[in-house]
Design a protein around this motif. Sequence first.
Motif, PDB file in Angstrom:
ATOM      1  N   ASP A 114     -90.346  14.563 -62.053  1.00 54.26           N
ATOM      2  CA  ASP A 114     -89.686  14.840 -63.332  1.00 54.26           C
ATOM      3  C   ASP A 114     -90.371  14.139 -64.502  1.00 54.26           C
ATOM      4  N   ILE A 115     -91.186  13.139 -64.208  1.00 57.49           N
ATOM      5  CA  ILE A 115     -91.829  12.345 -65.261  1.00 57.49           C
ATOM      6  C   ILE A 115     -93.057  13.078 -65.795  1.00 57.49           C
ATOM      7  N   VAL A 116     -93.094  13.285 -67.110  1.00 54.96           N
ATOM      8  CA  VAL A 116     -94.229  13.939 -67.757  1.00 54.96           C
ATOM      9  C   VAL A 116     -95.293  12.907 -68.126  1.00 54.96           C
ATOM     10  N   ALA A 117     -94.853  11.800 -68.702  1.00 56.00           N
ATOM     11  CA  ALA A 117     -95.794  10.760 -69.130  1.00 56.00           C
ATOM     12  C   ALA A 117     -95.064   9.431 -69.294  1.00 56.00           C
ATOM     13  N   ILE A 118     -95.848   8.361 -69.343  1.00 58.24           N
ATOM     14  CA  ILE A 118     -95.316   7.024 -69.602  1.00 58.24           C
ATOM     15  C   ILE A 118     -96.193   6.409 -70.677  1.00 58.24           C
ATOM     16  N   THR A 119     -95.563   5.904 -71.737  1.00 63.12           N
ATOM     17  CA  THR A 119     -96.327   5.385 -72.871  1.00 63.12           C
ATOM     18  C   THR A 119     -95.860   3.988 -73.253  1.00 63.12           C
ATOM     19  N   THR A 120     -96.719   3.285 -73.973  1.00 64.53           N
ATOM     20  CA  THR A 120     -96.363   1.961 -74.467  1.00 64.53           C
ATOM     21  C   THR A 120     -95.471   2.078 -75.702  1.00 64.53           C
ATOM     22  N   CYS A 121     -94.753   0.984 -75.986  1.00 65.25           N
ATOM     23  CA  CYS A 121     -93.915   0.905 -77.197  1.00 65.25           C
ATOM     24  C   CYS A 121     -94.537  -0.066 -78.188  1.00 65.25           C
ATOM     25  N   GLU A 122     -93.986  -0.067 -79.391  1.00 65.17           N
ATOM     26  CA  GLU A 122     -94.410  -1.069 -80.370  1.00 65.17           C
ATOM     27  C   GLU A 122     -94.076  -2.461 -79.852  1.00 65.17           C
ATOM     28  N   ASP A 123     -92.935  -2.555 -79.165  1.00 65.27           N
ATOM     29  CA  ASP A 123     -92.578  -3.801 -78.494  1.00 65.27           C
ATOM     30  C   ASP A 123     -93.486  -3.947 -77.277  1.00 65.27           C
ATOM     31  N   TYR A 124     -94.283  -4.984 -77.240  1.00 64.53           N
ATOM     32  CA  TYR A 124     -95.316  -5.168 -76.222  1.00 64.53           C
ATOM     33  C   TYR A 124     -94.755  -5.156 -74.801  1.00 64.53           C
ATOM     34  N   HIS A 125     -93.513  -5.594 -74.635  1.00 68.42           N
ATOM     35  CA  HIS A 125     -92.937  -5.746 -73.294  1.00 68.42           C
ATOM     36  C   HIS A 125     -92.136  -4.530 -72.844  1.00 68.42           C
ATOM     37  N   LYS A 126     -92.205  -3.425 -73.588  1.00 70.45           N
ATOM     38  CA  LYS A 126     -91.429  -2.245 -73.221  1.00 70.45           C
ATOM     39  C   LYS A 126     -92.319  -0.998 -73.148  1.00 70.45           C
ATOM     40  N   ILE A 127     -91.888  -0.056 -72.327  1.00 73.87           N
ATOM     41  CA  ILE A 127     -92.583   1.222 -72.207  1.00 73.87           C
ATOM     42  C   ILE A 127     -91.566   2.352 -72.314  1.00 73.87           C
ATOM     43  N   MET A 128     -92.063   3.565 -72.536  1.00 73.38           N
ATOM     44  CA  MET A 128     -91.209   4.739 -72.642  1.00 73.38           C
ATOM     45  C   MET A 128     -91.554   5.704 -71.506  1.00 73.38           C
ATOM     46  N   ILE A 129     -90.521   6.159 -70.789  1.00 72.65           N
ATOM     47  CA  ILE A 129     -90.710   7.164 -69.744  1.00 72.65           C
ATOM     48  C   ILE A 129     -90.271   8.515 -70.301  1.00 72.65           C
ATOM     49  N   HIS A 130     -91.226   9.449 -70.385  1.00 71.54           N
ATOM     50  CA  HIS A 130     -90.970  10.774 -70.936  1.00 71.54           C
ATOM     51  C   HIS A 130     -90.727  11.751 -69.781  1.00 71.54           C
ATOM     52  N   THR A 131     -89.589  12.425 -69.779  1.00 73.81           N
ATOM     53  CA  THR A 131     -89.318  13.459 -68.787  1.00 73.81           C
ATOM     54  C   THR A 131     -89.024  14.762 -69.524  1.00 73.81           C
ATOM     55  N   LYS A 132     -88.855  15.837 -68.770  1.00 75.38           N
ATOM     56  CA  LYS A 132     -88.530  17.117 -69.389  1.00 75.38           C
ATOM     57  C   LYS A 132     -87.114  17.121 -69.931  1.00 75.38           C
ATOM     58  N   HIS A 133     -86.355  16.065 -69.596  1.00 79.74           N
ATOM     59  CA  HIS A 133     -84.964  15.992 -70.030  1.00 79.74           C
ATOM     60  C   HIS A 133     -84.740  14.963 -71.133  1.00 79.74           C
ATOM     61  N   GLY A 134     -85.785  14.239 -71.534  1.00 76.09           N
ATOM     62  CA  GLY A 134     -85.614  13.251 -72.585  1.00 76.09           C
ATOM     63  C   GLY A 134     -86.545  12.061 -72.393  1.00 76.09           C
ATOM     64  N   VAL A 135     -86.285  11.004 -73.159  1.00 77.77           N
ATOM     65  CA  VAL A 135     -87.120   9.799 -73.125  1.00 77.77           C
ATOM     66  C   VAL A 135     -86.232   8.585 -72.873  1.00 77.77           C
ATOM     67  N   ARG A 136     -86.700   7.696 -72.011  1.00 78.23           N
ATOM     68  CA  ARG A 136     -85.937   6.483 -71.708  1.00 78.23           C
ATOM     69  C   ARG A 136     -86.833   5.259 -71.869  1.00 78.23           C
ATOM     70  N   GLN A 137     -86.301   4.238 -72.528  1.00 77.75           N
ATOM     71  CA  GLN A 137     -87.051   3.003 -72.736  1.00 77.75           C
ATOM     72  C   GLN A 137     -86.686   1.981 -71.669  1.00 77.75           C
ATOM     73  N   MET A 138     -87.670   1.217 -71.215  1.00 81.44           N
ATOM     74  CA  MET A 138     -87.425   0.184 -70.210  1.00 81.44           C
ATOM     75  C   MET A 138     -88.420  -0.946 -70.384  1.00 81.44           C
ATOM     76  N   SER A 139     -88.131  -2.074 -69.792  1.00 80.19           N
ATOM     77  CA  SER A 139     -89.053  -3.207 -69.813  1.00 80.19           C
ATOM     78  C   SER A 139     -90.156  -2.976 -68.795  1.00 80.19           C
TER      79      SER A 139
END
Length: 246
Positions: A158-183
Amino acid sequence: MIHIYLCEDNNRQLTRWKSVVEKYLLMNSTESQLYCTANSPDELLEIRKKSTVTGLYFLDIDLQSEKNGIELAQEIRKYDPRGYIVFVTTHSEMAVLTFQYKVEAMDFIVKDEIETLPDRICACIKNAEVKYKTQLDSSSRLLSVKVDKTSLILDQDDIVAITTCEDYHKIMIHTKHGVRQMSGSLKELIAVLNPAFCQCSRSAIVNMKHVVKYSREEALLTMDNKETYSVSIRMLGKIQRALKQL
């Protein structure tokens, strides 16, 4: 990701089921979604045809329609052979028919037992999520991540891509259903992701299964959710080799 479907011809009952499911989803860390509330078999099937996601189905048996709930379950199996089916009905004597029709029901809930019905519905959701997790784990598709101090189970497909955030310690998980932020960091995740994932730049990892176009001139990947990701010069060779394997 599990899509939850409800099919009950009585609006009062349907509203009650919906309330129970929504409360469960609100109170628990889960990727499951209430995807369909329908009064008729045909309405549910039309919605089911549009999805490729595994479903959990709560079906009344007597639907005041040409198809009863068991016949509806047979139709569902054509589109979702691994889905989870639960019958909720006053007709407990019809439980034997679920074996005759070979629909492999996960549970059978008697709706007249009003006090226990919410707990039974929630137990079925939990059971389906455990079974789904086991299925993903056995096929190397399970990804368990920490979100807000809780564990979240994701299907890597389900995951399309994973990208970095402006916050160095967080990343964004992009799926076809939305985006979720995590450490976390891309370095940590790339070590546990399956071979379908490839890092295309310092700031992005993409799932090659979701690539629909690659522009050599622009060094740009277009994904099936319309997002685009640049390919760095350093990662160009790796991405081109991965594209040849698709």
